[in-house]
Design a protein around this motif. Structure first.
Motif, mmCIF file in Angstrom:
data_model
loop_
_atom_site.group_PDB
_atom_site.id
_atom_site.type_symbol
_atom_site.label_atom_id
_atom_site.label_comp_id
_atom_site.label_asym_id
_atom_site.label_seq_id
_atom_site.Cartn_x
_atom_site.Cartn_y
_atom_site.Cartn_z
ATOM 1 N N LEU A 10 -1.650 -4.697 9.003
ATOM 2 C CA LEU A 10 -0.863 -5.856 8.595
ATOM 3 C C LEU A 10 -0.717 -5.888 7.077
ATOM 4 C CD1 LEU A 10 0.417 -8.707 8.821
ATOM 5 C CD2 LEU A 10 -1.926 -9.630 8.900
ATOM 6 N N TYR A 11 -1.789 -5.596 6.363
ATOM 7 C CA TYR A 11 -1.796 -5.694 4.911
ATOM 8 C C TYR A 11 -1.548 -4.371 4.211
ATOM 9 C CZ TYR A 11 -3.807 -10.261 5.875
ATOM 10 O OH TYR A 11 -4.013 -11.526 6.340
ATOM 11 N N PHE A 12 -1.941 -3.259 4.854
ATOM 12 C CA PHE A 12 -1.823 -1.973 4.161
ATOM 13 C C PHE A 12 -1.581 -0.876 5.176
ATOM 14 C CE2 PHE A 12 -3.341 1.933 2.184
ATOM 15 C CZ PHE A 12 -2.803 1.843 0.898
ATOM 16 N N GLU A 30 -8.291 2.998 3.697
ATOM 17 C CA GLU A 30 -7.051 3.599 3.241
ATOM 18 C C GLU A 30 -6.159 3.984 4.414
ATOM 19 O OE1 GLU A 30 -6.328 6.909 -0.025
ATOM 20 O OE2 GLU A 30 -7.016 7.839 1.847
ATOM 21 N N GLY A 31 -6.740 4.653 5.416
ATOM 22 C CA GLY A 31 -5.957 5.154 6.539
ATOM 23 C C GLY A 31 -5.736 4.151 7.643
ATOM 24 N N GLY A 32 -6.444 3.026 7.601
ATOM 25 C CA GLY A 32 -6.350 2.075 8.703
ATOM 26 C C GLY A 32 -6.731 2.728 10.014
ATOM 27 N N VAL A 91 1.228 5.128 5.023
ATOM 28 C CA VAL A 91 2.459 5.915 5.167
ATOM 29 C C VAL A 91 3.573 5.064 5.764
ATOM 30 C CG1 VAL A 91 1.360 8.182 5.284
ATOM 31 C CG2 VAL A 91 1.612 6.829 7.373
ATOM 32 N N GLY A 92 3.424 3.762 5.692
ATOM 33 C CA GLY A 92 4.422 2.834 6.193
ATOM 34 C C GLY A 92 4.914 1.921 5.092
ATOM 35 N N HIS A 93 4.705 0.613 5.280
ATOM 36 C CA HIS A 93 5.295 -0.348 4.354
ATOM 37 C C HIS A 93 4.687 -0.313 2.957
ATOM 38 C CE1 HIS A 93 1.787 -3.031 4.740
ATOM 39 N NE2 HIS A 93 1.871 -2.870 6.054
ATOM 40 N N TYR A 94 3.574 0.435 2.771
ATOM 41 C CA TYR A 94 2.957 0.522 1.445
ATOM 42 C C TYR A 94 3.174 1.891 0.798
ATOM 43 C CZ TYR A 94 -0.139 -2.393 -1.457
ATOM 44 O OH TYR A 94 -0.646 -3.237 -2.411
ATOM 45 N N SER A 95 4.113 2.687 1.305
ATOM 46 C CA SER A 95 4.168 4.096 0.908
ATOM 47 C C SER A 95 5.096 4.406 -0.259
ATOM 48 C CB SER A 95 4.594 4.947 2.107
ATOM 49 O OG SER A 95 5.896 4.557 2.543
ATOM 50 N N LYS A 96 6.150 3.618 -0.506
ATOM 51 C CA LYS A 96 7.114 3.861 -1.580
ATOM 52 C C LYS A 96 7.697 5.274 -1.559
ATOM 53 C CE LYS A 96 8.334 1.616 -4.416
ATOM 54 N NZ LYS A 96 9.647 0.871 -4.376
ATOM 55 N N PRO A 97 8.374 5.673 -0.457
ATOM 56 C CA PRO A 97 8.933 7.029 -0.374
ATOM 57 C C PRO A 97 10.060 7.273 -1.359
ATOM 58 C CG PRO A 97 9.654 5.683 1.480
ATOM 59 C CD PRO A 97 8.610 4.888 0.770
ATOM 60 N N ASP A 98 10.615 6.231 -1.971
ATOM 61 C CA ASP A 98 11.633 6.440 -2.999
ATOM 62 C C ASP A 98 11.031 7.020 -4.278
ATOM 63 O OD1 ASP A 98 10.315 3.918 -3.067
ATOM 64 O OD2 ASP A 98 11.703 3.228 -4.625
#
Length: 342
Positions: free
Chosen positions: A298-300, A221-223, A303-310
């Protein structure tokens, strides 16, 4: 002291950075903090002699995790024996900062290691379950107080607040900690992820097989690299005269295992690098390829590209919570005398 080691080789990748890390799986010397620190000194030196740059100890190693201690507590019931047991436990705890912290800092410097030490901290007469952080130069970096003690722990430990949720940016990686069942708190984990934790230390008293699943999940989860440190204790390691309740164990014999360890090191890709050890005290050592963090994200990236802050957002209150705050106005004595003369 047995050693489990798994050395991962880097295949010609000069951009990868390797860090050797060791978990100490060992028991406190109960009711004897000086001897506990002496034991820690030997274990830190042994890990450093094997080239480790990071050494992680279990929850409550200094002062002791009070497994099975009842302190005479039941609903609406108290007794003198329980109060005296707490007196001894309080005496084994340490002040932060304090002389024991200075000693641990010196051990980190002497052995050139980053050190994460589980300790029972005393602030007045309240105790906290705390993780202490030290640099390889011998600096005390700071602490994390467990924010939510579990079950009966809440009767003997205070609650940490948002002011001690650090992640330290060090030359060996970004270093942080979650203590025991804090690791089950999704929002606490997210706070650490938000601070960029790479070396996720999990000092614990949970030696169950199920705990391994949590550690695997957090690494993925946390990478991040997860380093879970748990004590290995026999019945003979605990005080003879304490009022214990070990419901899951046959404690008729001194050699009965009461805390079975299970310390483990897991990579961001979900690979078990060393451990778990459920059999003995020992050092669990692995070489961590920090390049695996980027490979995993790269995949997950939670708190970055997989986070959906909207849609989702977490706010963390880092202000310390004090029970008593004094607000006063300082008036100079000479000003008072001048007023009276007029």
């Amino acid at each position: 002291m047995s050693t489990l080691k798994n050395t991962t080789q880097v295949n010609g990748d000069s951009s990868s950075s390797m860090v050797r890390a060791t978990i100490v799986q060992a028991s406190t010397v109960y009711n004897d903090t000086p001897k506990t620190i002496e034991k820690a000194e030997k274990l830190i030196a042994e890990a450093a002699s094997n080239g480790s740059e990071l050494v992680v100890f279990p929850e409550g190693f200094i002062g002791g995790y009070p497994r099975g201690f009842r302190f005479g507590i039941a609903v609406g019931v108290h007794n003198e024996e329980g109060r005296d047991e707490f007196r001894k436990y309080h005496a084994s705890a340490i002040h932060v900062p304090g002389p024991e912290v200075d000693k641990l800092a010196e051990l980190a410097r002497k052995n050139n290691v980053y050190l994460v030490m589980g300790a029972i901290e005393k602030d007045g007469y309240t105790l906290y379950c705390t993780a202490l952080f030290f640099s390889s130069e011998g600096r005390f970096l700071g602490k994390h107080r467990k924010v939510m003690p579990t079950s009966l722990e809440r009767c003997i430990w205070g609650f940490g607040d948002g002011s001690t949720i650090p992640v330290y940016d060090t030359p060996i990686g970004k270093l942080g900690a979650a203590i025991c069942w804090e690791n089950r708190m999704p929002l606490y984990r997210t706070a650490l992820y938000g601070k960029g934790v790479e070396l996720y230390c999990a000092p614990t008293a949970d030696g169950t097989k199920e705990w391994q699943s949590s550690m695997m999940h957090i690494a993925i989860e946390g990478g991040c690299f997860v380093l879970s440190a748990c004590q290995f204790c026999l019945r003979k390691d605990f005080p003879k005269d304490a009022d214990h309740l070990f419901t899951d164990y046959d404690v008729q014999h001194d050699e009965t295992i009461v805390s079975q360890g299970g310390s483990v090191i897991i990579s961001p890709l979900g690979k078990v690098l060393a451990g778990p050890n459920f059999e003995s005290e020992g050092l669990i050592t692995a070489d961590l390829d920090l390049g695996d963090i980027a490979r995993a994200k790269l995949y997950f990236d939670v708190v970055g590209h997989y986070s959906k802050p909207d849609i989702f957002n977490l706010t963390v209150n880092e202000h310390p919570k004090k029970p008593v705050t004094f607000v006063s106005k300082a008036v100079k004595a000479e000003d008072d005398s001048e007023s009276r003369e007029k």
